[in-house]
Scaffold this active site. Structure first.
Site, PDB file in Angstrom:
ATOM      1  N   ARG A  22     -64.174 -49.675 -58.707  1.00  0.00           N
ATOM      2  CA  ARG A  22     -64.809 -50.602 -57.782  1.00  0.00           C
ATOM      3  C   ARG A  22     -65.850 -51.421 -58.507  1.00  0.00           C
ATOM      4  O   ARG A  22     -66.706 -50.863 -59.187  1.00  0.00           O
ATOM      5  CB  ARG A  22     -65.520 -49.829 -56.681  1.00  0.00           C
ATOM      6  CG  ARG A  22     -64.748 -49.853 -55.401  1.00  0.00           C
ATOM      7  CD  ARG A  22     -65.531 -49.178 -54.315  1.00  0.00           C
ATOM      8  NE  ARG A  22     -64.616 -48.379 -53.530  1.00  0.00           N
ATOM      9  CZ  ARG A  22     -64.977 -47.602 -52.549  1.00  0.00           C
ATOM     10  NH1 ARG A  22     -66.258 -47.511 -52.229  1.00  0.00           N
ATOM     11  NH2 ARG A  22     -64.086 -46.923 -51.871  1.00  0.00           N
ATOM     12  N   SER A 113     -62.834 -50.362 -49.809  1.00  0.00           N
ATOM     13  CA  SER A 113     -63.094 -49.596 -48.587  1.00  0.00           C
ATOM     14  C   SER A 113     -64.062 -50.313 -47.641  1.00  0.00           C
ATOM     15  O   SER A 113     -63.817 -51.439 -47.235  1.00  0.00           O
ATOM     16  CB  SER A 113     -63.582 -48.201 -48.956  1.00  0.00           C
ATOM     17  OG  SER A 113     -63.629 -47.398 -47.821  1.00  0.00           O
ATOM     18  N   HIS A 114     -65.188 -49.654 -47.367  1.00  0.00           N
ATOM     19  CA  HIS A 114     -66.157 -50.179 -46.397  1.00  0.00           C
ATOM     20  C   HIS A 114     -67.166 -51.114 -47.049  1.00  0.00           C
ATOM     21  O   HIS A 114     -68.044 -51.639 -46.364  1.00  0.00           O
ATOM     22  CB  HIS A 114     -66.881 -49.000 -45.764  1.00  0.00           C
ATOM     23  CG  HIS A 114     -67.409 -48.072 -46.814  1.00  0.00           C
ATOM     24  ND1 HIS A 114     -66.593 -47.229 -47.529  1.00  0.00           N
ATOM     25  CD2 HIS A 114     -68.645 -47.910 -47.318  1.00  0.00           C
ATOM     26  CE1 HIS A 114     -67.309 -46.562 -48.419  1.00  0.00           C
ATOM     27  NE2 HIS A 114     -68.550 -46.956 -48.316  1.00  0.00           N
ATOM     28  N   ASP A 277     -62.720 -48.874 -40.826  1.00  0.00           N
ATOM     29  CA  ASP A 277     -63.354 -49.588 -41.933  1.00  0.00           C
ATOM     30  C   ASP A 277     -62.405 -50.571 -42.620  1.00  0.00           C
ATOM     31  O   ASP A 277     -61.298 -50.824 -42.132  1.00  0.00           O
ATOM     32  CB  ASP A 277     -63.918 -48.595 -42.958  1.00  0.00           C
ATOM     33  CG  ASP A 277     -62.826 -47.942 -43.780  1.00  0.00           C
ATOM     34  OD1 ASP A 277     -61.715 -47.758 -43.249  1.00  0.00           O
ATOM     35  OD2 ASP A 277     -63.073 -47.624 -44.968  1.00  0.00           O
ATOM     36  N   ASP A 279     -60.369 -50.637 -45.214  1.00  0.00           N
ATOM     37  CA  ASP A 279     -58.987 -50.282 -45.545  1.00  0.00           C
ATOM     38  C   ASP A 279     -58.357 -49.293 -44.570  1.00  0.00           C
ATOM     39  O   ASP A 279     -57.272 -48.770 -44.824  1.00  0.00           O
ATOM     40  CB  ASP A 279     -58.922 -49.729 -46.974  1.00  0.00           C
ATOM     41  CG  ASP A 279     -59.752 -48.458 -47.136  1.00  0.00           C
ATOM     42  OD1 ASP A 279     -60.777 -48.339 -46.443  1.00  0.00           O
ATOM     43  OD2 ASP A 279     -59.372 -47.596 -47.938  1.00  0.00           O
ATOM     44  N   ASP A 281     -59.194 -46.207 -43.439  1.00  0.00           N
ATOM     45  CA  ASP A 281     -59.148 -44.745 -43.529  1.00  0.00           C
ATOM     46  C   ASP A 281     -60.310 -44.067 -42.812  1.00  0.00           C
ATOM     47  O   ASP A 281     -60.278 -42.864 -42.594  1.00  0.00           O
ATOM     48  CB  ASP A 281     -59.026 -44.269 -44.992  1.00  0.00           C
ATOM     49  CG  ASP A 281     -60.126 -44.788 -45.883  1.00  0.00           C
ATOM     50  OD1 ASP A 281     -60.998 -45.542 -45.388  1.00  0.00           O
ATOM     51  OD2 ASP A 281     -60.132 -44.453 -47.082  1.00  0.00           O
ATOM     52  N   ARG A 282     -61.344 -44.832 -42.454  1.00  0.00           N
ATOM     53  CA  ARG A 282     -62.481 -44.211 -41.766  1.00  0.00           C
ATOM     54  C   ARG A 282     -62.433 -44.468 -40.276  1.00  0.00           C
ATOM     55  O   ARG A 282     -61.780 -45.413 -39.817  1.00  0.00           O
ATOM     56  CB  ARG A 282     -63.791 -44.777 -42.298  1.00  0.00           C
ATOM     57  CG  ARG A 282     -64.028 -44.418 -43.729  1.00  0.00           C
ATOM     58  CD  ARG A 282     -65.410 -44.850 -44.166  1.00  0.00           C
ATOM     59  NE  ARG A 282     -65.639 -44.391 -45.533  1.00  0.00           N
ATOM     60  CZ  ARG A 282     -66.831 -44.245 -46.079  1.00  0.00           C
ATOM     61  NH1 ARG A 282     -67.920 -44.539 -45.386  1.00  0.00           N
ATOM     62  NH2 ARG A 282     -66.954 -43.828 -47.313  1.00  0.00           N
ATOM     63  N   LYS A 376     -57.525 -39.908 -45.696  1.00  0.00           N
ATOM     64  CA  LYS A 376     -58.080 -39.886 -44.359  1.00  0.00           C
ATOM     65  C   LYS A 376     -57.471 -41.049 -43.589  1.00  0.00           C
ATOM     66  O   LYS A 376     -56.971 -42.004 -44.190  1.00  0.00           O
ATOM     67  CB  LYS A 376     -59.597 -39.964 -44.393  1.00  0.00           C
ATOM     68  CG  LYS A 376     -60.161 -41.092 -45.216  1.00  0.00           C
ATOM     69  CD  LYS A 376     -61.625 -40.834 -45.502  1.00  0.00           C
ATOM     70  CE  LYS A 376     -62.196 -41.903 -46.410  1.00  0.00           C
ATOM     71  NZ  LYS A 376     -63.048 -41.346 -47.456  1.00  0.00           N
TER      72      LYS A 376
HETATM   73  C1  G1P Z   1     -68.500 -41.887 -50.066  1.00  0.00           C
HETATM   74  C2  G1P Z   1     -68.562 -40.794 -49.029  1.00  0.00           C
HETATM   75  C3  G1P Z   1     -67.458 -39.793 -49.278  1.00  0.00           C
HETATM   76  C4  G1P Z   1     -66.117 -40.497 -49.336  1.00  0.00           C
HETATM   77  C5  G1P Z   1     -66.159 -41.626 -50.348  1.00  0.00           C
HETATM   78  C6  G1P Z   1     -64.878 -42.439 -50.348  1.00  0.00           C
HETATM   79  O1  G1P Z   1     -68.702 -41.338 -51.347  1.00  0.00           O
HETATM   80  O2  G1P Z   1     -69.803 -40.164 -49.022  1.00  0.00           O
HETATM   81  O3  G1P Z   1     -67.484 -38.825 -48.266  1.00  0.00           O
HETATM   82  O4  G1P Z   1     -65.101 -39.607 -49.682  1.00  0.00           O
HETATM   83  O5  G1P Z   1     -67.241 -42.498 -50.037  1.00  0.00           O
HETATM   84  O6  G1P Z   1     -64.633 -43.020 -49.112  1.00  0.00           O
HETATM   85  P1  G1P Z   1     -70.122 -41.364 -52.085  1.00  0.00           P
HETATM   86  O7  G1P Z   1     -70.589 -42.789 -52.141  1.00  0.00           O
HETATM   87  O8  G1P Z   1     -71.047 -40.532 -51.248  1.00  0.00           O
HETATM   88  O9  G1P Z   1     -69.846 -40.755 -53.426  1.00  0.00           O
HETATM   89 ZN    ZN Z   2     -62.098 -46.756 -46.552  1.00  0.00          ZN
END
Ligand code: G1P
Ligand code: ZN
Length: 543
Positions: A22, A113-114, A277, A279, A281-282, A376
């Site tokens: 990322r 992702s988000h 979110d 993509d 998955d959340r 997820k």
């Molecule tokens: C964060 C979330 C974690 C999730 C990950 C990917 O990771 O806390 O639960 O699996 O995003 O979606 P972190 O930024 O805390 O490492």
């Molecule tokens: Zn995501």
């Protein structure tokens, strides 16, 4: 067709983490940057020759161009076939399903992702393995090792072809199948849930608001909820994926999904609210004027999953990430099934799911899923909730209240300190780790420390050991604090502080969450010296 071999050299920092690589979108757009990494993905997994992959993304800025590059590189690397979502759209759980259903060699997901998207936002590339799940460490290590020694990448010079029309075409020897992004996913959901019962509930006037947050679940939710399941037109809001997510932050929590929170408040609120979110998955779940914390949602879904046909025979076990509240542990105990505690990140659930040790798993960060895919799955969680509500008859707020009465309530919150200097964040964690041995028995802010450790996980399937996954401080009476640094941020460091406190079945369970947690908040400040290290006296994001 002739292919180009382009000379290149290693690029610093292309180390894929839990969620792939990322970076800022601008970084991915630098000449050769994406190409280098994609070549390393192919090389690090034994080459692309003769292989089949699923390719899709969440529609963010640069999605279409990146997919074109991947198609051209797959052709030049001798891949046999690509399954690509129409217009480059595929949610993360949909990719996982397509990998498994078609038995492909893996998949490439374009998403951060988000994280916000757009020209100035974030972009990401994630490789999923043949089981449909995020690449395990040995694969990401091999990809990373390749980034250190890469000297050339291969690419077709031509136009990548048209992915806006469903159908097939060839690029050299590569076959590209452009598919409807929703169809296979919907078929899977139909096989898991009682669609008739959910449809009847909607036809009987049950109202939902699903906020797709201008991201990838829009087309999925529109078709399944409003189409197949007959939710009222307009039930899905912000349903068209936009390159910058409408300028928003596609992270389904009460802070970023404030539009949904507003809709879910007051007399006229729908019966059920949900968001997903970037993509897909959340998930975030709401009742009228009520946010259901992901940890509680996991516990409740575990307790009531038997209402859905796919889970009517019971669950083999459940798993939660370590920072997730212990609410689900209590449910598992009562159901007489094992509950596993894993490090943060979905990949740790993969082995347990593959081995049949767990059926359902989840994280406090709004991720819930089951053995139906290896990611997820936001919309899956929403549909399971709808299935439960349709069969149970109670509304979600009542159901949660009854649950607390029977199991007790785990008050829970996460405090994030974002974009702090990496050195300061490391100094805080190092100081804390050095003091771990001295904490047991200490009395802080009216609480007594029972034990403190740095979480290590021995995988029960392959015995691999994963260490330093976050500091846990357990207090007498069931309060708990976890501190860890985020592994997914793109700027500086993010300190996550997870706070929990248990109130048994006899309590009134009605306190405001931050108020209920205030002694724990004070204790962690004293123990970890957060203000001193970070210069902040309050968290940036409280969820
Ligand atoms: C964060 C979330 C974690 C999730 C990950 C990917 O990771 O806390 O639960 O699996 O995003 O979606 P972190 O930024 O805390 O490492
Ligand atoms: Zn995501």
């Amino acid at each position: 067709m002739t292919f180009l071999t382009v000379q290149t050299s290693p690029i610093e920092g292309q180390k894929p983490g839990t969620s792939g690589l990322r970076k800022k979108t601008a970084v991915f757009r630098e000449p050769g940057y994406l190409e280098n990494f994609v070549q390393c993905v192919f090389d690090g997994t034994g080459g692309a020759a003769g292989k089949t992959y699923v390719v899709g993304g969440d529609g963010r800025f640069f999605n279409t161009e990146a997919i074109g590059t991947i198609i051209r590189m797959a052709a030049a690397n001798g891949a046999k076939r690509l399954i690509v979502g129409q217009n480059g759209i595929l949610s993360t759980p949909a990719v996982s399903n397509l990998i498994r259903k078609n038995g492909t060699d893996g998949g490439i997901i374009l998403s951060a992702s988000h994280n916000p998207g757009g020209e100035n936002g974030d972009f990401g590339v994630k490789f999923n393995a043949a089981n449909g799940g995020p690449a395990p460490e040995k694969i990401t290590d091999a990809i990373f090792a390749r980034t250190q020694g890469i000297s050339e990448y291969r690419i077709a010079p031509d136009d990548a072809g048209d992915v806006s029309t469903i159908g097939n075409y060839r690029l050299g020897d590569l076959q590209v199948d452009v598919i409807d992004p929703v169809a296979d996913y919907e078929e899977l959901m139909r096989a898991l849930f009682d669609f008739d019962a959910i449809r009847e509930m909607f036809e009987g006037g049950f109202r939902i608001c699903f906020d797709a947050m201008h991201a990838v679940t829009g087309p999925y939710a529109k078709q399944i909820l409003e189409g197949t399941l007959a939710a009222a037109p307009g039930s899905v809001i912000n349903a068209v994926p936009s390159p910058d997510f409408g300028g928003g932050h596609p992270d389904p929590n009460p802070v970023w999904a404030s539009e949904l929170v507003a809709i879910m408040s007051g007399e006229r609120a729908p019966d059920f609210g949900a968001a997903s979110d970037g993509d897909g998955d959340r998930n975030m779940i709401m009742g009228k004027d009520a946010f259901v914390s992901p940890s509680d949602s996991l516990a409740l879904l575990t307790a009531y999953a038997h209402h859905a046909p796919a889970y009517s025979g019971g669950l083999s076990g459940v798993a939660r990430s370590m920072p997730t509240s212990q609410a689900v542990d209590i449910v598992a105990e009562r159901l007489g099934i094992p509950c596993y505690e894993t490090p943060t990140g979905w990949k740790f659930f993969g082995n347990l799911l593959d081995a049949g040790k767990v059926t359902v798993c989840g994280e406090e960060s709004a991720g819930t899923g089951s053995d139906h895919v290896r990611e997820k799955d936001g919309l899956w969680a929403v549909l399971l909730w709808l299935n439960i509500l349709a069969r149970d008859g109670r509304d979600i707020v009542q159901l949660r209240r009854d649950h607390w009465r029977s199991f007790g309530r785990n008050y829970y919150s996460r405090h994030d300190f974002e974009e702090i200097p990496t050195e300061a964040a490391n100094a805080l964690m190092n100081a804390l780790r050095r003091r771990l041995g001295t904490l047991a028995g200490a009395r802080v802010a009216g609480l007594t420390v029972n034990e403190a450790d740095d979480f290590a996980y021995a995988d029960p399937v392959d015995n691999s050991l994963t260490e330093h996954q976050g500091v846990r401080i357990l207090f007498q009476g069931g309060a708990r604090v976890v501190l860890r640094l985020s592994g997914t941020g793109t700027q500086g460091a993010t300190l996550r502080v997870y706070l929990g406190r248990y109130e048994g079945p006899g309590g009134d369970h009605g306190q405001e969450v931050q108020a209920a947690l205030s002694p724990v908040i004070e204790a962690v400040e004293r123990i970890a010296d957060i203000t001193k290290h970070t210069g902040r006296n309050k968290a940036d994001i409280i969820t």
